[in-house]
Design an enzyme around this catalytic site. Sequence first.
Site, PDB file in Angstrom:
ATOM      1  N   CYS A   1      -8.044  -8.228  -9.745  1.00 14.94           N
ATOM      2  CA  CYS A   1      -6.575  -7.218  -8.779  1.00 14.94           C
ATOM      3  C   CYS A   1      -5.484  -7.577  -9.894  1.00 14.94           C
ATOM      4  O   CYS A   1      -4.750  -6.768  -9.821  1.00 14.94           O
ATOM      5  CB  CYS A   1      -6.216  -8.600  -7.350  1.00 14.94           C
ATOM      6  SG  CYS A   1      -8.137  -8.378  -6.758  1.00 14.94           S
TER       7      CYS A   1
ATOM      8  N   GLU B   1      -3.821   3.171  -3.546  1.00  9.09           N
ATOM      9  CA  GLU B   1      -4.007   2.095  -3.737  1.00  9.09           C
ATOM     10  C   GLU B   1      -4.357   1.906  -5.241  1.00  9.09           C
ATOM     11  O   GLU B   1      -4.718   0.691  -5.990  1.00  9.09           O
ATOM     12  CB  GLU B   1      -5.012   0.988  -3.039  1.00  9.09           C
ATOM     13  CG  GLU B   1      -4.566   1.054  -1.060  1.00  9.09           C
ATOM     14  CD  GLU B   1      -3.461  -0.197  -1.237  1.00  9.09           C
ATOM     15  OE1 GLU B   1      -3.730  -1.083  -1.628  1.00  9.09           O
ATOM     16  OE2 GLU B   1      -2.997  -0.008  -0.313  1.00  9.09           O
TER      17      GLU B   1
ATOM     18  N   HIS C   1      -9.933  -3.559  -0.514  1.00  6.83           N
ATOM     19  CA  HIS C   1     -10.116  -2.548  -1.785  1.00  6.83           C
ATOM     20  C   HIS C   1     -11.747  -2.520  -2.294  1.00  6.83           C
ATOM     21  O   HIS C   1     -12.169  -4.312  -1.721  1.00  6.83           O
ATOM     22  CB  HIS C   1      -9.095  -2.894  -2.816  1.00  6.83           C
ATOM     23  CG  HIS C   1      -7.545  -2.715  -2.719  1.00  6.83           C
ATOM     24  ND1 HIS C   1      -7.116  -3.649  -2.490  1.00  6.83           N
ATOM     25  CD2 HIS C   1      -7.109  -2.188  -1.888  1.00  6.83           C
ATOM     26  CE1 HIS C   1      -5.237  -3.906  -2.457  1.00  6.83           C
ATOM     27  NE2 HIS C   1      -5.497  -2.411  -1.635  1.00  6.83           N
TER      28      HIS C   1
ATOM     29  N   SER D   1      -0.626  -9.120   5.061  1.00  7.09           N
ATOM     30  CA  SER D   1      -1.736  -8.392   4.884  1.00  7.09           C
ATOM     31  C   SER D   1      -2.946  -8.048   5.763  1.00  7.09           C
ATOM     32  O   SER D   1      -3.613  -9.057   5.639  1.00  7.09           O
ATOM     33  CB  SER D   1      -2.259  -8.713   3.091  1.00  7.09           C
ATOM     34  OG  SER D   1      -1.155  -8.092   2.100  1.00  7.09           O
TER      35      SER D   1
END
Length: 447
Positions: free
Chosen positions: A369, A173, A248, A21
């Site tokens: 998360c 997302e 995010h 990522s």
Amino acid sequence: MNNEINFDGLVGPTHNYGGLSTGNLASMQNVGGVSNPRAAVLQGISKMRALLAMGLKQGVLPPHERVHIPSLRRMGFTGTDKAILERAWKQSPALVTNLASASAMWTANAATVSPSADSPDKRVHFTAANLASLFHRAVETEFTARVLRTIFANNQHFEHHDSLPVGGRMGDEGAANHGRLSASHSQPGVQLFVYGQSAFERQDNKSHFEARQSLEASEAIARQHLLDPHRVVFIQQSRAAIDAGAFHNDVVSVTNGRVLLYHEQAFEETEKAIEAVRAACHQIEIEPVFLKVAKEQVSLVDAVKSYLFNSQLVSLKDGQMSLILPIDVSENPSAKRWVDDCLEADNPIASAHFIDLRQSMRNGGGPACLRLRVVLNESQEESLGGAGLLDGAMCDRLEVWAKQHYRAQLAPDELGDPALLDEGRTALDELTGILKMGPIYDFQRQP
Ligand code: SUG
């Protein structure tokens, strides 16, 4: 009465540090390290247990099958599953590493969920995230949608939308970029959609990290969930936050009840965003509580390092709120000081719990998360028939199961091992029995 149920992703047997990522500093920094899938899944179960002990409702979403052989077949590999894995590993370790990621554990990215109180058809709306910006995550969408449709099956109560089209930068997302403010879980609320940029904006400056959530994707979800435009606010994430590693929005802000807790640099044009949220809340007579953390209190660097904002902010039965924080916050002086001061101050947050989630944190995944929030009323919850819901006894069973099947060490160069594929399938096959989910995996459906 409505309850919020947190559906945590159960960590899968291939949890590893693949460095997949870009823009997620922990993932980039820990590439190649040896993971401990057993410790990872047990840490996740401990978190679920801790929330149950606080009187909260808890659900679980099963891991995805990995290495994902159906994707390798789609990409031209043929033969037995074992032969496919061996050949793919030889030709492209990078492809196998992507298809081996246990990233579905971060269920804040599984979907966007709107409670029935906010939609005129009085149904709970789900859109599985397309996760278009990263290959290893985009592979999750199909199975996530299958699991959500399996658990939330009653179409009188639940509406499942197809995930959004992909291509270019049409990334969605899920709940990681979505928040909600309401007087209580039962009341209508204001929904916050935080996006990085337009899907159609050029991004020529290569020194920036890519924004993962597009404005057009956020707008599409608000439309298909039938949300009242007066009770929806679109907010742009700040470039500074994305470049500091907030890939995010839930790395720099969190909502619960009337509270929006956010870092001063989370948003572009913060004051405008806050005013828009306030105005939308006033439409339905909610007085929002804005808890702003100034950069002098906690820098963006410390916010991203500690994952202070990636806490779960939950409402307890007595009406007070509690923060569920990663243990890393207790080791970061400025973040810890902010928590201590917050508990002393006059605001709805009355307690804090620090949880060890280090295995997940090394891939950039904190408490928030790992969970997908779903607000349900009594009849919606009843319609699940217990599917996906946990209690202490189920946590015990899952712990025994995990200790039996998960490795205590896994290096990325072991992901092509056919024995790992077999072990994973044995574990997941047994899990569907434990969770009474039926044969949800492709490998269970093969003739
Ligand atoms: O998408 N990490 C995940 C972490 C997701 C965290 N979720 C939220 N913030 N809601 C991601 O970047 C790393 C996998 C690896 O490098 O092996 C990873 O996918």
